[in-house]
Write an enzyme that holds these catalytic residues in place. Structure first.
Site, PDB file in Angstrom:
ATOM      1  N   HIS A  60       0.823  -1.210   0.000  1.00 21.17           N
ATOM      2  CA  HIS A  60       0.000   0.000   0.000  1.00 21.17           C
ATOM      3  C   HIS A  60       0.861   1.266   0.000  1.00 21.17           C
ATOM      4  O   HIS A  60       1.970   1.259   0.519  1.00 21.17           O
ATOM      5  CB  HIS A  60      -0.901   0.022   1.238  1.00 21.17           C
ATOM      6  CG  HIS A  60      -1.847  -1.135   1.291  1.00 21.17           C
ATOM      7  ND1 HIS A  60      -2.356  -1.609   2.479  1.00 21.17           N
ATOM      8  CD2 HIS A  60      -2.389  -1.915   0.317  1.00 21.17           C
ATOM      9  CE1 HIS A  60      -3.164  -2.628   2.232  1.00 21.17           C
ATOM     10  NE2 HIS A  60      -3.203  -2.836   0.934  1.00 21.17           N
ATOM     11  N   LYS A  69       5.007   5.672   7.765  1.00 24.74           N
ATOM     12  CA  LYS A  69       4.466   4.831   8.833  1.00 24.74           C
ATOM     13  C   LYS A  69       5.601   4.344   9.738  1.00 24.74           C
ATOM     14  O   LYS A  69       6.635   3.895   9.249  1.00 24.74           O
ATOM     15  CB  LYS A  69       3.754   3.612   8.254  1.00 24.74           C
ATOM     16  CG  LYS A  69       2.575   3.947   7.369  1.00 24.74           C
ATOM     17  CD  LYS A  69       2.016   2.703   6.708  1.00 24.74           C
ATOM     18  CE  LYS A  69       0.870   3.042   5.781  1.00 24.74           C
ATOM     19  NZ  LYS A  69       0.392   1.854   5.058  1.00 24.74           N
ATOM     20  N   TYR A 129       0.737   1.139  14.171  1.00 23.66           N
ATOM     21  CA  TYR A 129       1.621   2.072  13.472  1.00 23.66           C
ATOM     22  C   TYR A 129       1.119   3.503  13.549  1.00 23.66           C
ATOM     23  O   TYR A 129      -0.072   3.758  13.565  1.00 23.66           O
ATOM     24  CB  TYR A 129       1.854   1.644  12.021  1.00 23.66           C
ATOM     25  CG  TYR A 129       0.630   1.468  11.166  1.00 23.66           C
ATOM     26  CD1 TYR A 129       0.263   2.433  10.225  1.00 23.66           C
ATOM     27  CD2 TYR A 129      -0.152   0.323  11.254  1.00 23.66           C
ATOM     28  CE1 TYR A 129      -0.834   2.261   9.408  1.00 23.66           C
ATOM     29  CE2 TYR A 129      -1.257   0.133  10.447  1.00 23.66           C
ATOM     30  CZ  TYR A 129      -1.600   1.113   9.515  1.00 23.66           C
ATOM     31  OH  TYR A 129      -2.693   0.946   8.713  1.00 23.66           O
ATOM     32  N   ASP A 167      -6.416  -6.071  -2.485  1.00 25.77           N
ATOM     33  CA  ASP A 167      -5.052  -6.537  -2.726  1.00 25.77           C
ATOM     34  C   ASP A 167      -4.994  -7.661  -3.755  1.00 25.77           C
ATOM     35  O   ASP A 167      -4.029  -7.761  -4.509  1.00 25.77           O
ATOM     36  CB  ASP A 167      -4.393  -6.962  -1.411  1.00 25.77           C
ATOM     37  CG  ASP A 167      -4.113  -5.767  -0.508  1.00 25.77           C
ATOM     38  OD1 ASP A 167      -4.016  -4.638  -1.016  1.00 25.77           O
ATOM     39  OD2 ASP A 167      -4.005  -5.966   0.715  1.00 25.77           O
TER      40      ASP A 167
END
Length: 182
Positions: A60, A69, A129, A167
């Site tokens: 991503h 992140k 995260y 995905d």
């Protein structure tokens, strides 16, 4: 907290906090402003996902108001995958894999311009995260994690992986290269 540069990407950093253990359990400091200052970012959002074994999330990225992140596993274990998506970079299309577990407490900084993927190695794995931008669904993208041009060794074949619909049908890296976002 120990800070290290990744082997492949100078922009990717790992952080290893000090862990103090005794008969009661442990204590660790997982974040402080020193990390934010080292990375020269401000964090706007915290995310947490739980996954079962063989769930793969990614690759991503977010291009409008790009998102970096800082991630860690708080329970279980996972493979954290970082892919360079910057066409003008000498490491464009290369990837690096980090093992994150509840026991090693390693944290990985994935900066803007990189794609991010995660594979859960155990059931009930929790990944947390911090994000350097708010989520922007209209400018997020995904590259198929088993794309042969990226050649990422996920440790399983694609038929064994558990993927979201997004995905499963994500673009190829060749298609990304036709319209790169960074």
């Amino acid at each position: 907290m120990d800070i290290h540069q990744s082997i492949i990407f100078p922009e990717v950093k790992t952080f290893t906090p000090k862990i103090y253990k005794d008969h009661r359990g442990f204590f660790t400091e997982t974040f402080n402003l020193e990390i934010q200052n080292q990375l020269n970012v401000i964090f706007y959002q915290d995310n947490h996902h739980k996954s079962n074994k063989n769930v793969i999330r990614g690759i991503h990225y977010q291009w409008d108001k790009p998102m970096g992140k800082l991630g860690r596993v708080v329970k279980g274990a996972g493979m954290d995958v970082v892919v360079d998506l910057r066409p003008n970079s000498p490491t464009y299309g290369k990837h690096e894999i980090f093992l994150l577990t509840e026991y090693n407490s390693l944290q990985v900084w994935v900066p803007e311009g990189f794609g991010h993927g995660f594979k859960s190695l155990k059931n009930d794995t929790h990944f947390c995260y911090k994000c350097s931008a708010l989520h922007n669904g209209s400018s997020e993208g995904s590259i198929y994690p088993f794309d042969s041009d990226l050649n990422i060794d996920w440790g399983i074949i694609s038929e064994e992986a558990i993927l979201s619909e997004k995905d499963k049908y994500a673009q190829s890296f060749i298609n990304y290269k036709l319209n790169p976002k960074f």
